[in-house]
Design an enzyme around this catalytic site. Structure first.
Site, PDB file in Angstrom:
ATOM      1  N   THR A 193      -4.906 -26.464  28.509  1.00 59.64           N
ATOM      2  CA  THR A 193      -5.776 -25.656  28.053  1.00 59.64           C
ATOM      3  C   THR A 193      -7.283 -25.843  28.636  1.00 59.64           C
ATOM      4  OG1 THR A 193      -4.520 -25.226  26.226  1.00 59.64           O
ATOM      5  CG2 THR A 193      -6.946 -24.745  25.800  1.00 59.64           C
ATOM      6  N   ASP A 224      -4.414 -22.085  18.250  1.00 54.64           N
ATOM      7  CA  ASP A 224      -5.739 -22.123  17.846  1.00 54.64           C
ATOM      8  C   ASP A 224      -6.769 -21.598  18.665  1.00 54.64           C
ATOM      9  OD1 ASP A 224      -4.925 -24.488  19.465  1.00 54.64           O
ATOM     10  OD2 ASP A 224      -7.130 -24.964  19.388  1.00 54.64           O
ATOM     11  N   GLY A 246      -2.025 -26.675  18.616  1.00 53.93           N
ATOM     12  CA  GLY A 246      -2.677 -25.487  17.936  1.00 53.93           C
ATOM     13  C   GLY A 246      -2.345 -25.632  16.489  1.00 53.93           C
TER      14      GLY A 246
HETATM   15  N1  ASP Z   1      -4.208 -25.671  21.825  1.00 53.66           N
HETATM   16  C1  ASP Z   1      -3.415 -25.178  22.674  1.00 53.66           C
HETATM   17  C2  ASP Z   1      -2.340 -24.441  21.646  1.00 53.66           C
HETATM   18  O1  ASP Z   1      -1.844 -24.790  20.786  1.00 53.66           O
HETATM   19  C3  ASP Z   1      -2.754 -25.921  23.682  1.00 53.66           C
HETATM   20  C4  ASP Z   1      -3.491 -27.051  24.336  1.00 53.66           C
HETATM   21  O2  ASP Z   1      -4.748 -26.997  23.993  1.00 53.66           O
HETATM   22  O3  ASP Z   1      -3.071 -27.419  25.259  1.00 53.66           O
HETATM   23  O4  ASP Z   1      -2.030 -23.341  22.015  1.00 53.66           O
END
Ligand code: ASP
Length: 323
Positions: A193, A224, A246
């Site tokens: 991300t 999140d 998340g």
């Molecule tokens: N936070 C992101 C999610 O849960 C994934 C990530 O940050 O790699 O969708």
């Protein structure tokens, strides 16, 4: 646009918590050379552009790079489709916009900004977000543009392992350590991300986060990243963008907690970041980057690493992955 007086600009960018150990060396940055996405943000802030423009610009660059789990290169749902999400917040006036479940929008972060500026709402999802994108005339791509061969292979492996790929978890936690790709457990191989936080020379803070979510996620799952207060937050004092698990970040309202610790407890930026990571995440795995209205940068993570880069007006620059 109201301003909060003169300050020093600063910027921080992340490319996800967890980190692929096979990251090619040239992608790891280092030395004095900022990664191209950071350089674009620095140039915007140096020329006096608002923080909200800088964070959008940086995240757009990363969304176009298939290496990251955002825009092109987004990870795949259980059905092999992409459902991208993004959010942006301008601390100057506390404006925000978010989208989820978009599958054809080239730059979800710019759609989030349009939700913020040209819709009466803060958050649009799935069909409604796609319709709004078309009304606004944003660049639309065929779904195949977003899907990379590497992600198709990884989805197959994830399905074999019956695992959602939490790239930031130690593989054994998910019992997938036997599943290897190029000799590496796939649970630490997933793309990452992206997010950016910036403060401009008028002390205006902004944050932006964009993602494809988690590999092999159930269709319709929302993480999140599009949730204001969880993955993204900006206010008068600071701006925060999170990455990691998340569900844990949502439970901790992690991004807002950093701001609340500063606002209500009078903590400095670094203290607030450390407290949020150490005390608010329970058993979750995550990381975050943050800037303050005073021009400070800080980061924290409890994963093995977090791709990050930051710079400020005084000439400080750091490109780093591991602790
Ligand atoms: N936070 C992101 C999610 O849960 C994934 C990530 O940050 O790699 O969708």
């Amino acid at each position: 646009m109201a301003t909060t007086g003169c300050s020093k600009w600063a910027i921080a960018v992340h490319g996800g918590a967890g980190v692929d150990p096979n990251l090619p060396l040239e992608r790891q940055g280092g030395g004095n050379a900022p990664p191209p996405c950071l350089a674009a943000g620095i140039a915007a802030l140096q020329s006096g552009e608002p923080a909200v423009d800088a964070v959008e610009l940086v995240v757009r660059e990363m969304e176009s790079d298939p290496f990251f789990n955002a825009g092109r290169g987004s990870v795949l749902t259980r059905n092999g489709t992409v459902e991208m999400e993004a959010s942006i917040m301008d601390g100057n006036g506390r404006l925000c916009g978010a989208v989820s479940g978009v599958s054809t929008v080239k730059n979800p972060i710019s759609l989030a900004r349009l939700v913020m500026e040209r819709s009466p709402h803060s958050y649009l999802a799935f069909q409604g977000a796609e319709e709004f994108a078309r009304q606004q005339g944003v660049e639309i791509m065929d779904e195949s543009y977003f899907i990379t061969e590497a992600n198709v292979s990884m989805l197959k492996l994830a399905k074999q392992a019956n695992s959602i790929l939490y790239d930031y978890k130690v593989p054994d936690t998910f019992g997938v350590s036997a599943v290897l790709m190029n000799g590496l457990p796939i649970a630490i191989y997933a793309p990452e991300t992206v997010g950016c936080t910036a403060v401009d020379k008028y002390g205006r803070c902004a944050a932006a986060t964009s993602t494809g979510g988690l590999m092999n996620k159930i269709n319709g799952r929302i993480g999140d990243s599009p949730l204001i207060g969880s993955g993204t937050y900006a206010c008068r004092d600071c701006a925060v963008s999170c990455t990691g698990e998340g569900e844990a970040i949502i439970r901790a309202t992690l991004a807002r907690d950093v701001a609340a610790l500063m606002e209500y407890k009078g903590m400095g930026l670094k203290e607030a970041v450390d407290c949020a990571i150490k005390e608010k995440l329970d058993k979750g795995f995550a990381g975050l980057i943050a800037v303050s209205a005073k021009g400070e940068v800080a980061y924290g993570f409890n994963t093995s690493g977090m791709f990050r880069a930051c710079a400020d007006e005084d000439g400080f620059m750091e490109v780093a992955i591991w602790e």
